[in-house]
Design a protein around this motif. Structure first.
Motif, PDB file in Angstrom:
ATOM      1  N   GLY A 107       0.782  -1.178  -0.194  1.00 49.78           N
ATOM      2  CA  GLY A 107      -0.007   0.112  -0.005  1.00 49.78           C
ATOM      3  C   GLY A 107       0.924   1.244  -0.199  1.00 49.78           C
ATOM      4  O   GLY A 107       0.082   2.400  -0.446  1.00 49.78           O
ATOM      5  N   MET A 108       2.078   1.031   0.316  1.00 47.55           N
ATOM      6  CA  MET A 108       3.182   2.205   0.564  1.00 47.55           C
ATOM      7  C   MET A 108       3.729   2.389  -1.014  1.00 47.55           C
ATOM      8  O   MET A 108       4.237   3.684  -1.381  1.00 47.55           O
ATOM      9  N   THR A 109       3.556   1.634  -1.843  1.00 45.68           N
ATOM     10  CA  THR A 109       4.178   1.697  -3.166  1.00 45.68           C
ATOM     11  C   THR A 109       3.413   2.119  -4.235  1.00 45.68           C
ATOM     12  O   THR A 109       3.939   2.731  -5.258  1.00 45.68           O
ATOM     13  N   LEU A 110       2.070   2.397  -4.120  1.00 39.95           N
ATOM     14  CA  LEU A 110       1.190   2.732  -5.242  1.00 39.95           C
ATOM     15  C   LEU A 110       0.528   4.349  -4.734  1.00 39.95           C
ATOM     16  O   LEU A 110       0.395   4.536  -3.586  1.00 39.95           O
ATOM     17  N   PRO A 111       0.953   5.199  -5.753  1.00 37.87           N
ATOM     18  CA  PRO A 111       0.499   6.541  -5.415  1.00 37.87           C
ATOM     19  C   PRO A 111      -1.072   6.642  -5.029  1.00 37.87           C
ATOM     20  O   PRO A 111      -1.847   6.207  -5.952  1.00 37.87           O
ATOM     21  N   ALA A 112      -1.742   7.043  -3.982  1.00 37.88           N
ATOM     22  CA  ALA A 112      -3.063   6.997  -3.601  1.00 37.88           C
ATOM     23  C   ALA A 112      -3.999   7.746  -4.778  1.00 37.88           C
ATOM     24  O   ALA A 112      -5.137   7.437  -4.924  1.00 37.88           O
TER      25      ALA A 112
END
Length: 269
Positions: A107-112
């Motif tokens: 979840g930290m690797t994808l731009p929200a």
């Protein structure tokens, strides 16, 4: 001698960094005409008229209350959910633990912001567009990956003998978590709270996309209306900026010791 130069350099950098904030604070007590005549002058007296004007006439009180409700609720909800996820990941051995940990880290690797369109349709189907609750849930969910990553590392650093001692005393997993583990990870909790509070307090994107009613706007978007309405009233603008900054300053002052302990934990292990 080297230490002295380092201290002088750090103090010089601190003074240089604080100078704009000091100018903003002093200007918030000055009439706009005085600011135009002497931009770096000192206030002649403690005049709170700019603050009263920003708080009442500019709907600043509405923006501040909305931001406090949204950000505080989102940070606490995100931290609570993250703690419940990080505790078993950091303290228990079970099948699939690595997979669950990788899932949270991903979840930290994808731009929200890339998922804003499906997120918008999801909230619209739930009736949460233009809702403070919808914004709270979005912020809380977005904070979970980072929180779990940090808290899991802290839980893993604690000696496993603590679990054994608590078990011998008759404490179950929930009691061990609440009475033994939670007090020991307070520096980590303070760290994730501050690291989430600041970007959420300053976030402009999601309130702009998800909120429509001006009475529900948070500070970053509300400030655009504020600047548009009072662009020639510099005293009121500075007063509004000071009120925007105060919660962040108070948070850092209260949590500084815990943040330092959280960032340096484990160095001497």
């Amino acid at each position: 001698m080297k230490t002295l130069w380092i201290k002088l350099l750090l103090w010089g950098y601190a003074v240089f960094s604080m100078a704009p904030l000091l100018v903003m604070l002093l200007s918030s007590f000055r009439p706009t005409a005085d600011i135009f005549d002497d931009p770096l002058g000192l206030p002649t007296g403690p005049d709170l008229g700019n603050y009263a004007k920003a708080w009442t006439e500019a709907s600043f009180s509405t923006y501040v209350v909305n931001s406090l409700i949204v950000v505080v609720s989102a940070v606490l909800l995100g931290a609570a959910v993250s703690l419940l996820a990080a505790y078993p990941l950091g303290r228990r051995r079970f099948a699939g633990r690595g997979l669950f940990a990788a899932y949270f880290i991903s979840g930290m690797t994808l731009p929200a912001h890339l998922g804003v369109l499906p997120l918008f349709y999801l909230l619209e189907s739930l009736g949460l567009i233009d809702s403070l609750l919808g914004l709270i849930l979005v912020y809380a969910a977005g904070s979970i990956p980072f929180n779990v990553f940090v808290l899991t590392a802290f839980f893993r650093q604690l000696p496993y003998e603590l679990d054994e001692a608590a078990s011998l005393d008759g404490a179950g997993p929930l009691a061990t978590f609440w009475h033994v583990m939670l007090p020991l990870v307070r520096p980590a909790i303070a760290t994730v709270i501050v690291f989430q509070f600041v970007p959420l307090w300053n976030d402009f994107f999601y309130p702009l996309v998800l909120m429509r009613d001006e009475s529900k706007l948070t500070l970053p978007v509300g400030l655009t209306h504020f600047f548009g309405e009072f662009q020639n009233d510099w005293g009121t603008l500075f007063a509004g900026l000071v009120m925007t900054t105060i919660p962040l300053v108070v948070l850092f002052v209260l949590a500084t010791r815990q943040i330092v302990a959280g960032l340096t934990a484990g160095m001497n292990r």
